[in-house]
Scaffold this motif. Sequence first.
Motif, PDB file in Angstrom:
ATOM      1  N   SER A 128       1.003  -1.241  -0.110  1.00 41.82           N
ATOM      2  CA  SER A 128       0.072  -0.085  -0.013  1.00 41.82           C
ATOM      3  C   SER A 128       0.911   1.271  -0.057  1.00 41.82           C
ATOM      4  O   SER A 128       2.085   1.335  -0.384  1.00 41.82           O
ATOM      5  CB  SER A 128      -1.089  -0.093   1.017  1.00 41.82           C
ATOM      6  OG  SER A 128      -0.278  -0.031   2.238  1.00 41.82           O
ATOM      7  N   GLY A 149      -2.884   7.829  13.666  1.00 42.27           N
ATOM      8  CA  GLY A 149      -4.177   7.069  13.470  1.00 42.27           C
ATOM      9  C   GLY A 149      -4.155   6.754  11.939  1.00 42.27           C
ATOM     10  O   GLY A 149      -4.263   5.678  11.272  1.00 42.27           O
ATOM     11  N   PRO A 150      -4.256   7.646  11.008  1.00 43.17           N
ATOM     12  CA  PRO A 150      -4.530   7.672   9.762  1.00 43.17           C
ATOM     13  C   PRO A 150      -3.303   6.868   8.962  1.00 43.17           C
ATOM     14  O   PRO A 150      -3.456   6.218   8.143  1.00 43.17           O
ATOM     15  CB  PRO A 150      -4.364   9.005   9.145  1.00 43.17           C
ATOM     16  CG  PRO A 150      -5.422   9.947  10.310  1.00 43.17           C
ATOM     17  CD  PRO A 150      -4.408   9.271  11.400  1.00 43.17           C
ATOM     18  N   ASP A 195      -3.698   3.243   9.513  1.00 43.37           N
ATOM     19  CA  ASP A 195      -4.821   3.027   8.485  1.00 43.37           C
ATOM     20  C   ASP A 195      -4.214   2.317   7.479  1.00 43.37           C
ATOM     21  O   ASP A 195      -4.543   1.384   6.763  1.00 43.37           O
ATOM     22  CB  ASP A 195      -5.779   3.855   8.268  1.00 43.37           C
ATOM     23  CG  ASP A 195      -6.782   4.065   9.577  1.00 43.37           C
ATOM     24  OD1 ASP A 195      -6.813   3.253  10.307  1.00 43.37           O
ATOM     25  OD2 ASP A 195      -7.461   5.445   9.632  1.00 43.37           O
ATOM     26  N   ALA A 243      -3.036  -0.817   7.806  1.00 46.52           N
ATOM     27  CA  ALA A 243      -4.023  -1.774   7.892  1.00 46.52           C
ATOM     28  C   ALA A 243      -4.537  -2.276   6.502  1.00 46.52           C
ATOM     29  O   ALA A 243      -5.210  -3.323   6.680  1.00 46.52           O
ATOM     30  CB  ALA A 243      -5.472  -1.244   8.975  1.00 46.52           C
ATOM     31  N   ASP A 244      -4.738  -1.267   5.691  1.00 47.40           N
ATOM     32  CA  ASP A 244      -5.086  -1.652   4.312  1.00 47.40           C
ATOM     33  C   ASP A 244      -4.293  -2.739   3.790  1.00 47.40           C
ATOM     34  O   ASP A 244      -4.897  -3.757   3.324  1.00 47.40           O
ATOM     35  CB  ASP A 244      -5.073  -0.353   3.328  1.00 47.40           C
ATOM     36  CG  ASP A 244      -5.079  -0.702   1.893  1.00 47.40           C
ATOM     37  OD1 ASP A 244      -6.284  -1.272   1.637  1.00 47.40           O
ATOM     38  OD2 ASP A 244      -4.343  -0.638   1.209  1.00 47.40           O
ATOM     39  N   ARG A 300      -4.424  -2.456  17.369  1.00 47.96           N
ATOM     40  CA  ARG A 300      -5.153  -3.223  16.167  1.00 47.96           C
ATOM     41  C   ARG A 300      -5.444  -4.546  16.440  1.00 47.96           C
ATOM     42  O   ARG A 300      -6.305  -4.991  15.918  1.00 47.96           O
ATOM     43  CB  ARG A 300      -4.224  -2.651  14.804  1.00 47.96           C
ATOM     44  CG  ARG A 300      -4.128  -1.313  14.508  1.00 47.96           C
ATOM     45  CD  ARG A 300      -5.485  -0.564  14.521  1.00 47.96           C
ATOM     46  NE  ARG A 300      -5.450   0.843  14.089  1.00 47.96           N
ATOM     47  CZ  ARG A 300      -5.769   1.380  13.194  1.00 47.96           C
ATOM     48  NH1 ARG A 300      -6.228   0.781  11.957  1.00 47.96           N
ATOM     49  NH2 ARG A 300      -5.339   2.579  12.769  1.00 47.96           N
TER      50      ARG A 300
END
Length: 364
Positions: free
Chosen positions: A47, A58-59, A62, A65-66, A113
Amino acid sequence: MGLTTPLPPGSTAPLVPGGVLAVDAGNSKTDVALVAADGRVLGAARSGGFCPPAVGVGPAVDVLADAVVRAVAAAGFEARGDRRPYAAHVSACLANADLPVEERELEEAVHARGWGLSTRVANDTFAILRAGLEAGEEPRGVAVVCGAGINCAGMLPDGRTARFPAIGRISGDWGGGSGLAEEALWFAARAEDGRGGPTELARTLPAHFGLDSMLALIEALHLGHLPAARKHELTPVLFTTAAAGDQVARSIVHRQAEEVAAMAYVALSRLGLLEEETPVLLGGGVLAARHPLLHDRIAELLAARAPKAEPRVIAARPVLGAALLGLDHAGAATEAYAALRAHYAPGAPEAPGVDAGKAVPAAG
């Protein structure tokens, strides 16, 4: 350092018992691999870049996480909604984890997470360092990474490390792809308007974008007609101009070599390795390209300052290093290391989920 969460009563074991979720996240891309306890890569994904200073922790997580969800899916597992961990351990080597306080903050954010029972976050330089050590070598050496920025880390088998804050000019850093492009622009602008001496960079830099002058390039960057992110395209132009004999361009490349050699020398000195044969592992896009002018100068400087240093250019993907660190944590068998290294050997096929050589677009 490292966080551990025991399984609560009645919960199920990780999807991959004894496995490792390996993460290598740089400024430009993120690689994730789900690795079984025996070293097989079950699934992988890629990613975008990991930039918490720009977007927030946080972002930024993310983005990880993707890739994590898609790597798990590529391995044939469905994403869980019950916080069941994917693997026993998460080994995450992250850009921008430069200070101990940043490592702790990112480690807590990643561990929250619930991807693994335990989590260890380290700076992404350690992924290069671990990936570059050959099979059977103890974890002892120094790595210098020169990609978008520049960083260096060294380690010894007893766990001692040597590293730098590496957060820009305020911590004494210079160079990397971004720094090289900025320096080339500075010299080219002054050459065109007369404040500096002549250099072919005043022609080759704007020509890369189809422009006829540095003034036109300056305006295009300043007014946003060219996104600032495209400045990184000028680094290869700098090396091409230097290889053609331009003295100003060559001086910039030589300065980069000085920075690389200085970081390696200081790290070796801090760890007491100047008198031992020690690998100095060179990674990141700028160093992995093996530009002769840069590489040869680094080798010359190291030979003079640290004669027993053994410079090696590392072409292996850094996610290998993150996965190897995960196997270290698990106390894996020798066969697991061999299987993992075989997967990332030159010419080996990609794991399910990654198109070789291409970034997988982020979902949504």
